[in-house]
Design an enzyme around this catalytic site. Structure first.
Site, PDB file in Angstrom:
ATOM      1  CD1 TRP A 155       5.530  95.375  88.661  1.00 28.88           C
ATOM      2  CD2 TRP A 155       7.191  94.691  87.349  1.00 28.88           C
ATOM      3  NE1 TRP A 155       6.487  94.800  89.457  1.00 28.88           N
ATOM      4  CE2 TRP A 155       7.519  94.368  88.681  1.00 28.88           C
ATOM      5  CE3 TRP A 155       8.085  94.348  86.351  1.00 28.88           C
ATOM      6  CZ2 TRP A 155       8.701  93.722  89.030  1.00 28.88           C
ATOM      7  CZ3 TRP A 155       9.257  93.703  86.693  1.00 28.88           C
ATOM      8  CH2 TRP A 155       9.566  93.407  88.024  1.00 28.88           C
ATOM      9  CG  ASN A 174       3.414  94.161  78.150  1.00 26.26           C
ATOM     10  OD1 ASN A 174       3.059  95.237  78.654  1.00 26.26           O
ATOM     11  ND2 ASN A 174       2.699  93.053  78.245  1.00 26.26           N
ATOM     12  NE  ARG A 191       0.735  90.131  82.469  1.00 27.77           N
ATOM     13  CZ  ARG A 191       1.350  89.371  81.553  1.00 27.77           C
ATOM     14  NH1 ARG A 191       0.900  88.154  81.328  1.00 27.77           N
ATOM     15  NH2 ARG A 191       2.391  89.802  80.889  1.00 27.77           N
ATOM     16  CE  LYS A 242       6.424  79.869  96.552  1.00 29.22           C
ATOM     17  NZ  LYS A 242       7.502  79.536  95.769  1.00 29.22           N
TER      18      LYS A 242
HETATM   19  C1  AGP Z   1       8.387  81.765  92.669  1.00 27.85           C
HETATM   20  O1  AGP Z   1       7.396  81.700  93.703  1.00 27.85           O
HETATM   21  C2  AGP Z   1       8.542  83.142  92.104  1.00 27.85           C
HETATM   22  N1  AGP Z   1       7.302  83.685  91.698  1.00 27.85           N
HETATM   23  C3  AGP Z   1       9.638  83.252  91.060  1.00 27.85           C
HETATM   24  O2  AGP Z   1      10.842  82.891  91.688  1.00 27.85           O
HETATM   25  C4  AGP Z   1       9.474  82.362  89.795  1.00 27.85           C
HETATM   26  O3  AGP Z   1       9.624  81.009  90.128  1.00 27.85           O
HETATM   27  C5  AGP Z   1      10.601  82.745  88.813  1.00 27.85           C
HETATM   28  O4  AGP Z   1      10.422  84.090  88.450  1.00 27.85           O
HETATM   29  C6  AGP Z   1      10.621  81.871  87.560  1.00 27.85           C
HETATM   30  O5  AGP Z   1       9.410  82.004  86.873  1.00 27.85           O
HETATM   31  P1  AGP Z   1       9.096  80.942  85.690  1.00 27.85           P
HETATM   32  O6  AGP Z   1       8.985  79.592  86.317  1.00 27.85           O
HETATM   33  O7  AGP Z   1       7.813  81.419  85.095  1.00 27.85           O
HETATM   34  O8  AGP Z   1      10.238  81.010  84.714  1.00 27.85           O
END
Ligand code: AGP
Length: 613
Positions: A79, A105, A27, A490
């Protein structure tokens, strides 16, 4: 994103907590800590950096009575949101002389006035965090028992929380609660494991209860008592976590990302299984819970999401217009939520989210629902907040996506969006015959993906020539424009190469000024509308010495001749080429990042689920 693990039962808590934190490492985090209860006292251990640093601090916890005789504990990976990633800011946080310990969290939005009130009472704070304010507040209200103190404190809190809390004065008792940040309760034999997601639970039990917002659970060993924050008992049914333990492991791949890229044929099969109606040339999407009349009477389909989910949504927009001739729009979820959007009862809003916990997307869901729209979720994680608050929708069934970079979520999301577009089209003007053709093409997606995966070595070879670049353009038109967006996302998020995506026609309106031999261009040349124009764009790029990598359709010799390098994908309609071209670019980005030695599964600064706005 932060992770929570907590335990109460007959076993030693520490090994279970450390193991659980390791399952949540994906995470993304920057510090970790645990608190264990033994003989009327709480022992707190926390450390910045990785869980390995914490394990080193814990010493021989499988032999040390400090741990072997401690059967209740809480743990956290942080985080950083409020305050830098230091040991002092790591969780657990305590109130008053370690009487209670808390992991949290979420974000306490009114932590400043609460902190001022507590400081005026003489309380001294050891960290910069909003979470310590909650811990101190609970302690300041602790008179009869922990649950009463927690309930009283949460009534004063504005913002989001997923918490686990223990007290040195209440042996065996664990209290957990949630508002806006997920909490899963794993039910064992005379023991209970609590976590922020199922990855930390599935090696112990698959029976789990997902708390709803404003739920609190009072747990003693294997006994779970769930109430509302008004202390009213509620029933929450357990569900079966359908992930096998090894499904969340790497399966022999070097990175979760590569495993999940290669899982895509199976993931898409699971996504479309039972949903492609070849007989009627339509789609079976009972989860939308929409009558045929509702499907044709709505004014507009609005798609909201973030990041990769947003890019998938753009493919959905194009497909609904293309197949059904109906109005569809895609909006970045935060933009939608803060813009006072025009949305209402005549609109269908589809919220796309792999995690089902993205705060911006959840906020957009609530905004759309408040304005009377019919809201559906397109979500992967069962029982997630967006899935439950939307109240209807379609689960991806793609299996756990562990790597921060979303891959199979995108291909499965697009597959479902194509099915939704097909269903809308068949509720309008599309003939059964045309519907059968599209349904067959959607059914071919897994095999098309498999053909691209078989080019993995060839793509890895091409990637070698891009390791040294620091900037890249991605260009595409029509259905290939969302592919350019996703390909650029990506690359930048895992290789740290600055990559920008443009509609190919946009180059002339400014970006072309940046082209030179240090700015390679990835061009999507997949025989969609305007292909010849995009080939023209490629020639303009090369005239300025910008090297070009073409993602082309197998056998397209003209496109091949126009580029310096090519990656070939199988011939298919451009609406399914969105998936095959994206898979090609997932592999390209993966190999570039691997060759650059990047932390592929946990890129710097990123989290798998962005549960804060
Ligand atoms: C995509 O590779 C990223 N990790 C990020 O943009 C992700 O798609 C975005 O945070 C949305 O997440 P979700 O689909 O869990 O809502």
């Amino acid at each position: 994103m932060c992770g929570i693990v907590a335990y109460t039962g007959n076993r030693s808590a520490t090994p279970i907590l450390v193991h659980g934190l390791r399952k949540l490492e994906y995470r993304g985090y920057d510090s970790a800590g645990i608190a264990v209860q033994r003989e009327g006292s709480l022992a707190i251990y926390k450390k910045e950096g990785k869980v390995a640093n914490l394990a080193e601090l814990l010493g021989d916890y499988r032999q040390d009575p400090e741990h072997t005789e401690a059967h209740v504990g809480i743990a956290h990976t942080r985080w950083a949101t409020h305050g830098p990633p230091t040991t002092g800011n790591a969780h657990p946080h305590c109130g008053g002389e370690n009487r209670i310990a808390l992991v949290h969290n979420g974000i306490i939005e009114n932590y400043r006035p609460l902190k001022a009130k507590l400081e005026a009472q003489g309380r001294v704070f050891l960290s910069d965090t909003d979470s310590e304010v909650l811990a101190q507040l609970i302690d300041s209200l602790y008179e009869e028992d922990l649950v009463t103190a927690v309930l009283a404190a949460l009534k004063e809190v504005e913002g989001t929380f997923g918490i686990a809390c223990i007290s040195r004065e209440e042996p065996g008792r664990l209290v957990t609660a949630r508002r806006g940040s997920p909490i899963v309760i794993g039910l064992g034999e005379d023991e209970t494991i609590v976590a922020s997601d199922a990855s930390a639970i599935i090696s112990h039990t698959r029976q789990a209860i997902y708390l709803d917002d404003n739920d609190i659970a009072i747990i003693d060993g294997g006994k779970v008592d769930i109430r509302t924050l008004d202390a009213i008992p509620v029933q929450r049914d357990a569900s079966d976590i359908d992930w096998s333990p090894d499904a969340a492991e790497k399966g022999g791949y070097e990175h979760y990302m590569l495993k999940e890229i290669f899982e895509q044929p199976e993931a898409v099969r699971n996504t479309i299984r039972g949903r492609v109606d070849l007989e009627r040339g339509s789609a079976l999407l009972s989860g939308l819970n929409l009558t045929p009349r509702e499907l044709v009477e709505f004014r507009r389909l609005l798609i909201v999401g973030c990041g990769t989910s947003l890019n998938a949504g753009l493919v959905g927009e194009y497909a609904v217009e293309d197949f059904a001739g109906m109005l569809a729009e895609v909006e970045q979820a935060a933009e939608f939520r803060y813009r006072n959007p025009i949305v209402g009862a005549k609109d269908i809003v589809i919220a796309i989210s792999q995690s089902g916990e993205t705060a911006d997307t959840l906020a957009a869901v609530r905004e759309a629902a408040d304005k009377g729209a019919l809201v559906a979720g397109l979500v992967n994680v069962v029982g997630s907040t967006i899935a439950r608050e939307a109240g209807r929708g379609i689960y991806l069934h793609a299996g756990p996506e562990i790597s921060v970079a979303s891959t199979k979520a995108f291909t499965c999301q697009v597959s479902v969006l194509l099915l939704i577009a097909l269903k809308l089209a068949r509720s309008n003007r599309l003939s059964r015959e045309s519907g059968v053709k599209i349904a067959n093409e959607i059914g071919r997606i897994p095999e098309l993906i498999q053909e691209v995966l078989e080019q993995n070595e060839a793509i890895a070879e091409v990637a070698k020539d891009f390791v040294g670049y620091e900037h890249m353009f991605y260009i595409g038109r029509g259905y290939m424009f969302p592919v350019a967006l996703e390909g650029a996302l990506k690359l930048k998020e895992i290789s740290y190469i600055h990559a920008e995506a443009y509609n190919a026609a946009e180059l002339k309106h400014g970006p072309i000024a940046l082209l030179d031999e240090n700015m390679p261009v990835v061009a999507l040349l997949n025989q969609g509308p305007g292909q010849e124009k995009t080939v023209g764009n490629v020639e303009e790029c090369r005239a300025r010495k910008a090297p070009v990598l073409g993602v082309i359709t197998q056998g397209d010799e003209e496109a091949k001749a126009a580029c310096d390098w090519v990656i070939e994908v199988p011939a298919s309609p451009h609406y399914t080429t969105t998936i095959t071209a994206t898979v090609a670019l997932q592999l390209f980005s993966y190999h570039v990042a691997r060759l650059r030695g990047c932390a592929i599964d946990q890129p710097r600064n990123l989290a798998k689920s962005v549960t804060v706005e």
